[in-house]
Design an enzyme around this catalytic site. Structure first.
Site, PDB file in Angstrom:
ATOM      1  N   ALA A  12       0.813  -1.211   0.000  1.00  0.00           N
ATOM      2  CA  ALA A  12       0.000   0.000   0.000  1.00  0.00           C
ATOM      3  C   ALA A  12       0.851   1.268   0.000  1.00  0.00           C
ATOM      4  O   ALA A  12       0.362   2.359  -0.258  1.00  0.00           O
ATOM      5  CB  ALA A  12      -0.930   0.002   1.215  1.00  0.00           C
ATOM      6  N   ARG A  17      10.717   7.253  -3.062  1.00  0.00           N
ATOM      7  CA  ARG A  17      12.118   7.371  -3.470  1.00  0.00           C
ATOM      8  C   ARG A  17      12.384   6.856  -4.891  1.00  0.00           C
ATOM      9  O   ARG A  17      13.454   7.082  -5.450  1.00  0.00           O
ATOM     10  CB  ARG A  17      13.024   6.633  -2.468  1.00  0.00           C
ATOM     11  N   TYR A 110       6.340  -8.519   1.764  1.00  0.00           N
ATOM     12  CA  TYR A 110       6.206  -7.217   1.095  1.00  0.00           C
ATOM     13  C   TYR A 110       6.209  -7.378  -0.422  1.00  0.00           C
ATOM     14  O   TYR A 110       6.792  -8.317  -0.963  1.00  0.00           O
ATOM     15  CB  TYR A 110       7.387  -6.307   1.463  1.00  0.00           C
ATOM     16  N   GLU A 164      11.652  -0.071  16.242  1.00  0.00           N
ATOM     17  CA  GLU A 164      11.880   0.687  15.011  1.00  0.00           C
ATOM     18  C   GLU A 164      13.017   1.686  15.199  1.00  0.00           C
ATOM     19  O   GLU A 164      13.229   2.190  16.312  1.00  0.00           O
ATOM     20  CB  GLU A 164      10.593   1.426  14.619  1.00  0.00           C
ATOM     21  N   ASN A 179      14.945  -6.748  11.381  1.00  0.00           N
ATOM     22  CA  ASN A 179      13.690  -7.375  10.989  1.00  0.00           C
ATOM     23  C   ASN A 179      13.532  -7.258   9.477  1.00  0.00           C
ATOM     24  O   ASN A 179      13.538  -6.155   8.932  1.00  0.00           O
ATOM     25  CB  ASN A 179      12.541  -6.642  11.704  1.00  0.00           C
ATOM     26  N   ARG A 342       9.759  -9.493 -36.854  1.00  0.00           N
ATOM     27  CA  ARG A 342       8.665  -8.896 -36.085  1.00  0.00           C
ATOM     28  C   ARG A 342       7.549  -9.929 -35.869  1.00  0.00           C
ATOM     29  O   ARG A 342       7.570 -11.023 -36.434  1.00  0.00           O
ATOM     30  CB  ARG A 342       8.169  -7.659 -36.815  1.00  0.00           C
TER      31      ARG A 342
HETATM   32  C1  UD1 Z   1       9.119  -2.159   8.338  1.00  0.00           C
HETATM   33  C2  UD1 Z   1       9.234  -2.755   9.728  1.00  0.00           C
HETATM   34  C3  UD1 Z   1      10.712  -2.806  10.135  1.00  0.00           C
HETATM   35  C4  UD1 Z   1      11.491  -3.629   9.133  1.00  0.00           C
HETATM   36  C5  UD1 Z   1      11.280  -3.065   7.724  1.00  0.00           C
HETATM   37  C6  UD1 Z   1      11.919  -3.975   6.716  1.00  0.00           C
HETATM   38  C7  UD1 Z   1       7.197  -2.117  10.884  1.00  0.00           C
HETATM   39  C8  UD1 Z   1       6.593  -1.197  11.897  1.00  0.00           C
HETATM   40  N1  UD1 Z   1       8.497  -1.928  10.648  1.00  0.00           N
HETATM   41  O1  UD1 Z   1       9.637  -0.860   8.337  1.00  0.00           O
HETATM   42  O2  UD1 Z   1      10.841  -3.381  11.416  1.00  0.00           O
HETATM   43  O3  UD1 Z   1      12.863  -3.633   9.451  1.00  0.00           O
HETATM   44  O4  UD1 Z   1       9.883  -2.978   7.447  1.00  0.00           O
HETATM   45  O5  UD1 Z   1      11.842  -3.390   5.485  1.00  0.00           O
HETATM   46  O6  UD1 Z   1       6.525  -2.954  10.340  1.00  0.00           O
HETATM   47  N2  UD1 Z   1       3.009  -0.820   3.907  1.00  0.00           N
HETATM   48  C9  UD1 Z   1       1.659  -0.899   3.736  1.00  0.00           C
HETATM   49  N3  UD1 Z   1       0.876  -0.049   4.453  1.00  0.00           N
HETATM   50  C10 UD1 Z   1       1.375   0.855   5.313  1.00  0.00           C
HETATM   51  C11 UD1 Z   1       2.765   0.904   5.487  1.00  0.00           C
HETATM   52  C12 UD1 Z   1       3.564   0.054   4.787  1.00  0.00           C
HETATM   53  O7  UD1 Z   1       1.158  -1.693   2.958  1.00  0.00           O
HETATM   54  O8  UD1 Z   1       0.595   1.589   5.904  1.00  0.00           O
HETATM   55  C13 UD1 Z   1       3.868  -1.701   3.144  1.00  0.00           C
HETATM   56  C14 UD1 Z   1       4.774  -0.934   2.209  1.00  0.00           C
HETATM   57  O9  UD1 Z   1       4.173  -0.798   0.932  1.00  0.00           O
HETATM   58  C15 UD1 Z   1       6.015  -1.821   2.158  1.00  0.00           C
HETATM   59  C16 UD1 Z   1       6.017  -2.498   3.518  1.00  0.00           C
HETATM   60  O10 UD1 Z   1       4.721  -2.383   4.016  1.00  0.00           O
HETATM   61  O11 UD1 Z   1       5.911  -2.814   1.181  1.00  0.00           O
HETATM   62  C17 UD1 Z   1       7.025  -1.898   4.466  1.00  0.00           C
HETATM   63  O12 UD1 Z   1       6.793  -0.541   4.629  1.00  0.00           O
HETATM   64  P1  UD1 Z   1       7.986   0.444   4.941  1.00  0.00           P
HETATM   65  O13 UD1 Z   1       7.412   1.762   5.268  1.00  0.00           O
HETATM   66  O14 UD1 Z   1       8.996   0.364   3.880  1.00  0.00           O
HETATM   67  O15 UD1 Z   1       8.664  -0.245   6.194  1.00  0.00           O
HETATM   68  P2  UD1 Z   1       8.876   0.347   7.610  1.00  0.00           P
HETATM   69  O16 UD1 Z   1       7.546   0.545   8.244  1.00  0.00           O
HETATM   70  O17 UD1 Z   1       9.787   1.488   7.531  1.00  0.00           O
END
Ligand code: UD1
Ligand code: CA
Length: 523
Positions: A12, A17, A110, A164, A179, A342
């Protein structure tokens, strides 16, 4: 090995970036979108249910999911995340799309972790179920843990919590075990604790990682499984990582094909998509890109510098420095160098498409050849026919495309124009430079030559003083004095002096013997 009941893929997030109008998880790597990779691994666990959580560019991604192969699109459900942010909320939204009484293991992963394999997910499932855990986390020790959630272990080495980066103390930030964001949960554990998550943290998000503390408090066992293969848990956040992971994905895939008996002369200069299939003893030379659903048969040699996209190359064929898309190349056939095939090209067994030839929607039969400098579009060529150099299948009248049919054992002379729709019968010939506007019966020679006119002395008269005129007079003088090396069999000096040119006169000497000429004149 046990299979999970469901796999939830979080996708989501916005992926800012990437700096792209294309959603991050739709960017391609190894011929598949990042999301396709994630779902391929998820489906490979044998889980019957797949849920993808979407929000950012939701409709575009939903359409993309529809277009994925049936084994994915047929079993994937979309969960829409609401305005409450965080991985915990995303998982909660996904859980609502699964049956209320679902039991067994639910994996969470993910959409942007393309090298993660189904084998690793199955291993995590087995670790989780064998240990009887409520939560199992896939972790890794990395040189630079910045940005990741840190794995806090208790005195006994067990998993205590995930903190975190933004919530971590200096001491916790020094931890290098991170993690990965990939977990196995007991379905009941998720149901029990997700609703209890709060947004009381540095980011104001519902953290999925907080389920670990809640499960521990409830007396459930939680554990960490550490992977040594860091590539599998690395996510794509920007295009630098996209290229880095793409290169490693390609390296691993090529290694797989080499172990299957494919020769790859230079893996650093060869790119193969995930969906490509290569038989034993295929050789791929440097600078080659094998893309999409390409299939190459045993013993074929591809490259150097060749792109095959959605192509089928049968056994023992050769494709050199060419671009091939949506085409079939028959067994033992040769293509290139510098050919452009083609969509709809179907080259028969032992056929040939040679240098600077372009083909489209063309069925070329067994042993037939288009060796040089030709365009063959909307055509059907029988067996063992030869299409002379510079031939054009003139398929477009400015409004519509038309087909040309050429039979078997035909000899099309160099520089023939076949004005479609037209048919050339079996065993027919055409003379060089013929413009074929009407059907040629089997065995006929098609000609429409106008008589050649040599206007003697034209250059010396009309271009006096030019280099050409000087060359012409020298040649004539040499002929007259009998010293010309080029003069054939003692005819030196016999040619006439330049005469004022006269079309009628010179033409008359070149009279054409057959009716073709007069027919053409009359037309
Ligand atoms: C999260 C983990 C962190 C871990 C890291 C690994 C949590 C609180 N933290 O970090 O411990 O080391 O991943 O990459 O879970 N996403 C959603 N909905 C949201 C937020 C995120 O679907 O509301 C999805 C994003 O699209 C992405 C994944 O979840 O695919 C991770 O989101 P991101 O914000 O990159 O990770 P962090 O929360 O920073
Ligand atoms: Ca975040």
């Amino acid at each position: 090995m046990p299979s999970p009941s469901a796999v939830i893929v979080l996708a989501a997030g916005q992926g800012t970036r990437m700096k792209s109008t294309t959603p991050k998880v739709m960017h391609p790597l190894g011929g598949r979108s990042l999301l396709h990779h994630a779902l391929e691994a998820a489906a490979g666990t044998g889980a019957g249910r797949l849920v993808v959580v979407l929000r950012h560019q939701r409709d575009l991604l939903a359409e993309h999911l529809d277009g994925l192969p049936e084994h994915i699109s047929g079993s994937v459900a979309i969960a829409d995340q609401d305005e409450i942010p965080g991985t915990g909320r995303a998982t909660e939204c996904a859980l609502a799309r699964l049956p209320e009484d679902l039991d067994g293991t639910v994996l969470v992963t993910y959409g942007d972790v393309p090298l993660l394999s189904a084998a690793t997910l199955r291993e995590l499932t087995e670790f989780h179920e064998t240990g009887g855990h409520g939560v199992s986390v896939l972790t890794a020790r990395v040189p630079d843990p910045t940005g990741y959630g840190r794995i806090v272990r208790d005195a006994g080495g067990g998993l205590a919590a995930i903190v975190e980066q933004k919530d971590a103390s200096a001491e916790e930030r020094a931890i290098t075990e991170i993690n990965s964001g990939i977990y196995a949960f007991r379905a009941a554990t998720l149901r029990a604790h997700l609703p209890a998550l709060s947004t009381d943290n540095a980011q104001g998000e519902k953290y999925l990682t907080d389920v670990i503390g809640l499960a521990r408090e409830a007396g459930e066992s939680v554990a960490a499984m550490t992977t040594q293969d860091l590539w599998q848990v690395e996510g794509v956040n920007d295009r630098v990582q996209l290229a880095r992971l793409g290169k490693e994905f390609n390296r691993r895939l090529l290694e797989h094909w080499m172990r299957e008996g494919v020769t790859i002369v230079d893996p650093d200069a060869t790119w193969v998509d995930a969906g490509v299939r290569l038989a034993q003893d295929v050789t791929v030379l440097p600078g080659s890109h094998l893309q999409g659903d390409t299939v190459v048969g045993a013993g074929s040699v591809i490259g150097p510098d060749t792109t095959l996209r959605d192509a089928r190359v049968d056994v023992g064929a050769t494709v050199t420095r060419s671009h091939v898309q949506g085409a079939v190349i028959g067994a033992g056939a040769t293509v290139g160098p510098f050919s452009y095939l083609r969509p709809g090209t179907d080259l028969g067994q032992d056929g040939k498409i040679g240098a600077f030839a372009e083909t489209k929607n063309a069925q070329i039969g067994t042993g037939s050849k288009v060796p040089h400098l030709s365009y063959v579009g909307d055509a059907e060529i029988g067996e063992h026919s030869n299409i002379g150099c510079g031939t054009v299948f003139v398929n477009y009248d400015g409004v519509s495309k038309h087909r040309t049919r050429v039979g078997s054992h035909v000899r099309i002379g160099s520089d023939t124009m076949l004005i479609a729709p037209v048919t050339v019968g079996d065993g027919a010939y055409s003379g060089a430079g013929t413009v074929i506007r009407k059907d040629v019966p089997p065995g006929a020679l098609a000609l429409n030559v106008a008589p050649q006119r040599n206007l003697e002395g034209w250059v010396e008269q009309k271009r006096p003083g030019s280099a050409a005129a000087q060359a012409a007079s020298s040649a004539r003088e040499a002929e007259q004095s009998g010293t010309s090396p080029a003069a054939p069999d003692g005819q030196a000096g016999t040619r006439a002096q330049p005469q004022p040119h006269n079309d009628q006169e010179t033409n008359a000497a070149q009279g054409q013997p057959d009716q073709h000429t007069s027919e053409e004149r009359g037309a």
